[in-house]
Design a protein around this motif. Structure first.
Motif, mmCIF file in Angstrom:
data_model
loop_
_atom_site.group_PDB
_atom_site.id
_atom_site.type_symbol
_atom_site.label_atom_id
_atom_site.label_comp_id
_atom_site.label_asym_id
_atom_site.label_seq_id
_atom_site.Cartn_x
_atom_site.Cartn_y
_atom_site.Cartn_z
ATOM 1 N N ASP A 154 0.677 -1.159 0.049
ATOM 2 C CA ASP A 154 0.029 0.153 -0.109
ATOM 3 C C ASP A 154 0.864 1.249 -0.045
ATOM 4 O O ASP A 154 1.979 1.339 0.653
ATOM 5 C CB ASP A 154 -0.801 -0.094 1.189
ATOM 6 C CG ASP A 154 -2.110 0.902 1.001
ATOM 7 O OD1 ASP A 154 -1.780 2.166 0.222
ATOM 8 O OD2 ASP A 154 -3.115 0.742 1.597
ATOM 9 N N ASN A 155 0.734 2.253 -0.936
ATOM 10 C CA ASN A 155 1.570 3.426 -0.880
ATOM 11 C C ASN A 155 1.037 4.427 0.176
ATOM 12 O O ASN A 155 1.757 5.463 0.585
ATOM 13 C CB ASN A 155 1.167 4.167 -2.248
ATOM 14 C CG ASN A 155 1.830 3.271 -3.351
ATOM 15 O OD1 ASN A 155 3.129 2.818 -3.464
ATOM 16 N ND2 ASN A 155 0.835 3.098 -4.515
ATOM 17 N N ASP A 156 0.097 4.128 0.919
ATOM 18 C CA ASP A 156 -0.514 4.957 2.212
ATOM 19 C C ASP A 156 -0.027 4.205 3.258
ATOM 20 O O ASP A 156 -0.839 3.305 3.825
ATOM 21 C CB ASP A 156 -1.933 5.006 1.859
ATOM 22 C CG ASP A 156 -2.556 6.358 2.827
ATOM 23 O OD1 ASP A 156 -1.639 6.464 3.765
ATOM 24 O OD2 ASP A 156 -3.824 6.574 2.957
ATOM 25 N N LYS B 224 5.547 -0.918 -0.236
ATOM 26 C CA LYS B 224 4.808 -0.303 -1.363
ATOM 27 C C LYS B 224 4.677 -1.052 -2.628
ATOM 28 O O LYS B 224 5.364 -2.102 -2.889
ATOM 29 C CB LYS B 224 5.454 1.079 -1.885
ATOM 30 C CG LYS B 224 5.607 2.120 -0.614
ATOM 31 C CD LYS B 224 6.456 3.337 -0.863
ATOM 32 C CE LYS B 224 6.524 4.161 0.338
ATOM 33 N NZ LYS B 224 7.116 5.552 0.049
ATOM 34 N N THR B 225 3.693 -0.620 -3.531
ATOM 35 C CA THR B 225 3.350 -1.289 -4.629
ATOM 36 C C THR B 225 4.819 -1.336 -5.648
ATOM 37 O O THR B 225 5.093 -2.440 -6.185
ATOM 38 C CB THR B 225 2.141 -0.584 -5.343
ATOM 39 O OG1 THR B 225 2.709 0.468 -5.725
ATOM 40 C CG2 THR B 225 1.109 -0.620 -4.823
ATOM 41 N N TYR C 53 -3.115 8.010 -6.074
ATOM 42 C CA TYR C 53 -1.678 7.653 -6.872
ATOM 43 C C TYR C 53 -2.177 7.109 -8.179
ATOM 44 O O TYR C 53 -1.937 6.030 -8.560
ATOM 45 C CB TYR C 53 -1.092 6.429 -6.071
ATOM 46 C CG TYR C 53 -0.916 6.937 -4.566
ATOM 47 C CD1 TYR C 53 -0.016 7.593 -4.341
ATOM 48 C CD2 TYR C 53 -1.727 6.290 -3.583
ATOM 49 C CE1 TYR C 53 0.242 7.983 -3.009
ATOM 50 C CE2 TYR C 53 -1.485 6.691 -2.458
ATOM 51 C CZ TYR C 53 -0.578 7.526 -1.946
ATOM 52 O OH TYR C 53 -0.445 7.937 -0.456
ATOM 53 N N LYS D 238 1.045 5.520 -10.076
ATOM 54 C CA LYS D 238 1.426 4.404 -9.644
ATOM 55 C C LYS D 238 0.740 2.974 -10.144
ATOM 56 O O LYS D 238 1.010 1.800 -10.141
ATOM 57 C CB LYS D 238 1.857 4.609 -8.111
ATOM 58 C CG LYS D 238 2.843 5.262 -7.902
ATOM 59 C CD LYS D 238 2.931 5.500 -6.382
ATOM 60 C CE LYS D 238 4.215 6.634 -5.840
ATOM 61 N NZ LYS D 238 4.188 6.930 -4.476
#
Length: 559
Positions: free
Chosen positions: A17-19, A45-46, A70, A73
């Protein structure tokens, strides 16, 4: 990437997850007893999927895709997944509301669920997919954003309005009062807290946009960047010169923040030369420099809003620098100067009259002002000593920092020159600004006399030498204090205009350089001649005399 201890008997999951805030919240929710079979063994992160594939073999890869936050991404990740179809992995997607990706060509995707769905729906999806089955959970897939956002969006908007009003009140308070440095730093810290809260609310606030896979995959979002390029204020933000007050970033990442951090660290004079600000208390040095930086930033914003071309900047530079100097001098002195029967100057009138003299004698000699203004407004490269330093490059940033800090420090020295000339006997000024050990009349007079000798040495020796050597002596800030730095750059035009004693100094330097080689050669020749005379002539003569004496003594002994 963070790691969590796992258990082989449970459903092991790697969460991408980028968050980080959402990932942390999801991990906490899944720690409850009813979800003990779900074990997140690692997070990342992805963009780290390729790296983590070689490190972990979980039952499922749970990948969160938020196309609202995102988009680039998400697009990159979905385009990469078909390359992994031959690998033995199972991926479950966690999607933002309204986003329906086309996954028919990606065999490794075993299911998906929406973030708006209940946590039980997500756990149900994970448990089914962990058994090797496919399960696509469409719960909340068709909920319109307006229904989701109804209450939360209103609350966020109310909060944002209150924060904006509070920030505006702080700005009005700072501008309308004479505050000490401690007060300024306190209120700027308060502004940083409010801006952080504003950012967090903006991240939590529901997005009213919905996406479809066809629109998203075919899109190339560039409207926002085009708007920024057409907006002069946005260009100022890029280089760290925003239109707000003094705000120091927690992690200095531009010349503005880095300079403020160094000012707050130390302003010890490490140049080896006497500086006008050496008489000031440490906190007053910081206060003066911060005022100058803020005034420079304000004047730079005004100049940028005029949309002046690079070719026209040269006509505005003198006015720009004089305005920075006189406004900063008035702001700084107005906090401490109080008219008295013995000293009843009108501060504004006196400063405006003095500004022209200061500009002619001091400010005009500060190098590269036009270059740095053009660099900061129009992002033009700096050209120093025939070397090109591109905007926002590492070398360009380093050079910008040195040149800009030298300008700010020289402006502060000129402000102190004005104070020492006009207010050196003002008791209130001396008590509030000067160091304890330097505020007596005798110490102030000694300090001013030492400055006079420094000015003479600079005028008649140091400056002509630097001109002849094609170099500039610059001041720069470090975390240990103010240091001296040399920049080489052609100064032929100045060399052709100097007269009097400075010109004679350059002639003497040239004469010394031209004679030095001949004198050294003569020294070598004379040295060799002396060695020859002493060893081959005098030495042999002394040797023959000694030999004769010894022979005479030997004959006497035989007789």
């Amino acid at each position: 990437m963070s790691l969590i201890n796992g258990n082989q008997d449970e459903i092991s999951i790697v969460l991408l997850d980028n968050d980080p805030i959402f990932a942390l919240g999801l991990k906490e929710v899944l720690k409850t007893e009813e979800y003990q079979d779900i074990n997140i063994i690692a997070t990342g992160k992805t963009s780290e999927l390729k790296t983590l594939l070689s490190q972990y073999q979980p039952n499922l890869w749970l990948v969160s895709l938020d196309v609202n936050k995102y988009p680039d991404k998400v697009k990159q990740f979905l385009n990469y997944l078909p390359q992994l179809n031959q690998q033995d992995i199972s991926i479950v997607l966690l999607l933002s509301s309204g986003f329906m990706p086309e996954v028919s060509n990606i065999a490794i995707i075993k299911g998906f669920c929406y973030k708006d769905a209940d946590i039980d729906e997500l756990v149900k999806t994970l448990r089914i997919c962990a058994k090797g089955e496919n399960y696509f959970n469409f719960s909340n897939a068709n909920i319109q954003p307006k229904k989701i956002n109804n209450w939360l969006s209103k609350q966020c908007q109310i909060g944002l309005r209150e924060i904006a009003q509070e920030i505006k009140n702080i700005d009005n308070y700072i501008q309308g009062r004479k505050l000490s440095l401690a007060d300024i730093l306190y209120w700027q810290g308060r502004k940083r807290e409010l801006k952080l809260a504003k950012w967090l609310i903006s991240q939590m606030m529901p997005n009213n946009s919905s996406y479809t896979v066809n629109n998203y995959l075919n899109s190339n979002p560039s409207q926002e960047s085009e708007n920024q390029e057409n907006n002069p204020d946005s260009q100022l933000v890029k280089i760290g010169y925003s239109s707000g007050g003094i705000v120091l970033s927690d992690v200095p990442n531009n010349t503005y923040d880095l300079t403020l951090a160094k000012i707050q660290a130390s302003l010890k004079n490490s140049t080896g030369y006497l500086l006008e600000i050496d008489i000031l208390q440490e906190s007053k040095k910081q206060e003066l420099l911060i005022i100058l930086i803020e005034e420079w930033k304000n004047q730079l914003n005004e100049l940028a809003n005029l949309n002046i071309e690079s070719e026209e900047l040269s006509e505005k530079v003198d006015i720009f620098v004089k305005d920075v100097w006189q406004n900063s001098a008035i702001k700084f002195l107005s906090r401490y100067y109080k008219p008295s029967p013995n000293n009843s100057y009108d501060l504004v009138d006196l400063t405006l009259k003095e500004a022209n003299l200061i500009q002619e004698k001091i400010l005009i000699q500060i190098p590269f002002i036009l270059d740095i203004i053009d660099y900061q407004i129009h992002q033009k490269p700096l050209i120093i000593d025939s070397q090109v330093y591109q905007y926002d490059s590492d070398s360009g940033k380093n050079l910008e920092e040195i040149i800009w800090q030298n300008i700010i420090i020289n402006l502060s020295l000129s402000v102190m020159t004005f104070i020492l000339n006009r207010f050196y006997d003002d008791v209130i000024i001396k008590n509030n600004l000067f160091k304890m050990e330097l505020k007596s009349s005798r110490k102030v007079a000694m300090f001013r006399n030492n400055l006079v000798w420094k000015y003479r040495k600079e005028k008649y020796w140091r400056n002509p030498t630097n001109i002849f050597d094609d170099r500039f002596s610059m001041f720069k800030l470090s975390y240990e204090g103010i240091e001296n730095f040399m920049i080489t750059h052609p100064r032929h035009e100045e060399l052709n205009t100097i007269k009097g004693i400075p010109w004679l100094v350059t002639i003497l330097i040239e004469l010394r350089d031209s004679l030095s080689k001949g004198i050294k050669s003569l020294e070598n020749t004379i040295g060799k001649a002396l060695i020859y005379v002493l060893t081959d002539i005098i030495g042999k003569g002394i040797g023959l005399i000694g030999k004769g004496i010894l022979q005479g003594i030997g004959k006497r002994i035989k007789n």
